[in-house]
Motif scaffolding. Sequence first.
Motif, short mmCIF file in Angstrom:
data_model
loop_
_atom_site.label_atom_id
_atom_site.label_comp_id
_atom_site.label_asym_id
_atom_site.label_seq_id
_atom_site.Cartn_x
_atom_site.Cartn_y
_atom_site.Cartn_z
N CYS A 73 77.27 34.41 62.23
CA CYS A 73 77.23 35.68 63.54
C CYS A 73 77.83 34.73 64.67
O CYS A 73 77.75 33.50 64.58
CB CYS A 73 75.84 35.96 63.76
N ASP A 74 78.29 35.46 65.53
CA ASP A 74 78.81 34.82 67.01
C ASP A 74 78.33 35.76 67.91
O ASP A 74 78.55 35.35 69.31
CB ASP A 74 80.45 34.58 66.92
N ASP A 75 77.50 36.82 67.85
CA ASP A 75 76.88 37.63 68.73
C ASP A 75 75.70 38.28 68.13
O ASP A 75 75.49 38.36 66.90
CB ASP A 75 77.79 38.44 69.35
N ASP A 76 74.91 38.70 69.08
CA ASP A 76 73.61 39.40 68.36
C ASP A 76 73.90 40.68 67.70
O ASP A 76 73.16 41.05 67.00
CB ASP A 76 72.65 39.76 69.86
N GLU A 77 75.00 41.70 67.94
CA GLU A 77 75.23 42.58 67.21
C GLU A 77 75.55 42.78 65.61
O GLU A 77 75.16 43.37 65.06
CB GLU A 77 76.52 43.22 67.78
N GLN A 78 75.82 41.09 65.35
CA GLN A 78 75.99 41.04 63.84
C GLN A 78 74.52 40.76 63.11
O GLN A 78 74.85 40.42 61.98
CB GLN A 78 76.85 39.78 63.60
N CYS A 79 73.59 40.59 64.00
CA CYS A 79 72.03 40.03 63.33
C CYS A 79 71.28 41.41 63.24
O CYS A 79 70.13 41.43 62.67
CB CYS A 79 71.50 39.24 64.29
N GLY A 80 71.70 42.55 63.34
CA GLY A 80 71.25 43.67 63.35
C GLY A 80 69.78 43.92 64.13
O GLY A 80 69.67 43.30 65.01
N SER A 81 69.21 45.08 63.82
CA SER A 81 68.18 45.60 64.80
C SER A 81 67.16 44.38 64.87
O SER A 81 66.59 43.91 63.97
CB SER A 81 67.59 46.81 64.36
N PHE A 84 73.45 30.93 63.03
CA PHE A 84 72.86 31.86 62.10
C PHE A 84 71.77 32.69 63.19
O PHE A 84 71.43 32.35 64.08
CB PHE A 84 71.94 30.97 61.24
N CYS A 85 71.60 33.99 62.32
CA CYS A 85 70.70 34.81 62.99
C CYS A 85 69.08 34.29 62.93
O CYS A 85 68.85 33.65 61.97
CB CYS A 85 70.73 36.14 62.18
N ALA A 86 68.45 34.61 64.21
CA ALA A 86 67.23 34.11 64.07
C ALA A 86 66.19 35.00 62.99
O ALA A 86 65.17 34.43 63.06
CB ALA A 86 66.57 34.35 65.73
N VAL A 87 66.68 36.39 62.63
CA VAL A 87 65.99 37.09 61.92
C VAL A 87 66.75 37.14 60.76
O VAL A 87 67.88 37.44 60.77
CB VAL A 87 65.39 38.34 62.53
N GLY A 88 66.20 37.01 59.37
CA GLY A 88 67.03 37.08 57.97
C GLY A 88 67.36 35.64 57.56
O GLY A 88 67.15 34.76 58.13
N GLU A 89 68.12 36.00 56.37
CA GLU A 89 68.28 34.80 55.72
C GLU A 89 69.84 34.64 55.57
O GLU A 89 70.52 35.55 55.41
CB GLU A 89 67.69 34.80 54.32
#
Length: 423
Positions: free
Chosen positions: A175-183, A193-198
Motif C-alpha cells: 500500500c501507499d495510501d489507506d484506500e488500498q487497505c480496505g474498510s 504494509f496495511c495495519a490490518v490484514g496479512e
Amino acid sequence: MKRPTSIYLLAIGFAALAATVSCMDPADPVDYGELCLPATDSCPDHAELRRGFVGRNALEFTIRAGAAGQSTAVVRVVTDRELSLPDPRETTDEGATILFEEEYPLGDEEILSQQLTSFHLAVVPDLRIELECIDGICDHRLEYLYLVDSLECVENEGCGRNQFCEVEYGRCAECDDDEQCGSGGSCNRETGFCAVGESAGCTAASTNGGFPAKSGLLFIMAVLALLAISSIRRRRPIVAVVLSAAALVVATPTVASADTGASMHIGGGVRVLTGDAGDLTHPGWGITVSQQLRWHRVGTNFELSTNSFGLTDEAAIERGQLTGYGISLSPQVYFPIPVEVPNIEAERPLEAITSFGYTRWSVAENRIARVTGLDLNYHAIGPTLGLRFRWNDLEFTSTARYLHIFDWPGSLFSVDVTIGFNP
C-alpha cells in the motif's frame, strides 16, 4: 508403504532450510563512528557515509548526553543526489535533500536511540549524517552504525501477490495510501504494509525474540536426517558424507558397533560471550547438529551450530540481536568410565570425551560492530569436554566448549545437550 530413502529426507531438509534463508538476508555493516557536540578534530559533528554496492540503507544511532543541563540536538541525514521519492522530502538551503531530520530534547546523561530504514534513507549510495545543537549547551556524543540490507525487488514481478515494488526504497509494499487497505485499514508508510490484514510476499523475519525460522528449519533438517540414519542402516555412510560437506571423506563400516561407525546428534544449549562483546550481549542459546565418525577410542566430529544473543541496554539498539553460526571440525578421544549401569546392554555405557578443534565462527548481522569491527567471519580454536551415555541405539551427550575467537573482543563458552542414533 515404502519409506523414503535417506537422500530424499536430506533433500527435503536442505530445501526447506534454503527456502527459509532466502527470506532472511542479513544486513551488512558498512561503517561506524562517532559525532560530537561540540566538535573536535578527532570527533566531528558530521560524517560522510558511502557504499560501493547496491542495497537498502539502514542506520542505527545512539545519542548520549553529558551533564550540561537541558538541551536540544538535531540529527539530520541528507544526500546531494537528486531524488524523486513517493513521499516528498524537503531540501536544505544548499539544495541537499533531507532524508531524515529529528529534534531530540535531552536531559543530563540521558540516552536515546533510533533506527532508520530504507523508507527514511532510500537507496542512494551517498549520505551525510549531521549533528547540530539548537538549544542549550550541548555536550553530546552520537554513536552510529551504517548497515546495508539487500534489495527486495527492482520491479513488480519480484514481489508477492497483491504487492508492488517501491524501487526508490528497494522494497516490496502492499500500500501507499489507506484506500488500498480496505474498510477500517490504514497504510503504515514506514513499513509499506496495511495495519490490518496479512501480506502475501516474502518478508523479513522478526528479531524480537522467539524461535528463529532458520534455526527451526535447521532442527527439522537434523530430525529428518536422524530418521534416515535410523531407518536405513545400509546408507548411513552416504548420510555421513553428505552432512560432513565432503570434508570428512572417510570409509565407515556398513555394520557398526558401539566402537565404530557414524552417528548423528542434534540438540542445543546455552551460549555466553565474554569480554567487550559480552558486556553488550545477554547469555544466549543455540542449536547444534553434529556428525561423528568413530574408530574405537578415537574419532572426528563435524558440527554445525547456531548462536543467538540479545543485546543489553549498553548496546543501545532497540529490539536488537546478535545472531550467527559456526562450522567446527575436531578430532575426539573417548575414555571409558568404569561404571555398571543396570539394564544397559552396552559394554561401556558411559564415556568421557575430549577434543581440541577449529571453528569458523560467523556473525549474520554484526550490530556491535563499534567494538568488534566490520568483519563478519572469524577463526576460532578451543577445547571441548563432554560425557557420553549410550542406551541401546541412543546416545546422550553433554559437552562444554571454550572458543578463543581471533580478532574478536572476547571468547565464547557453550554448553550443549544432544541426542543421537548409533544403531
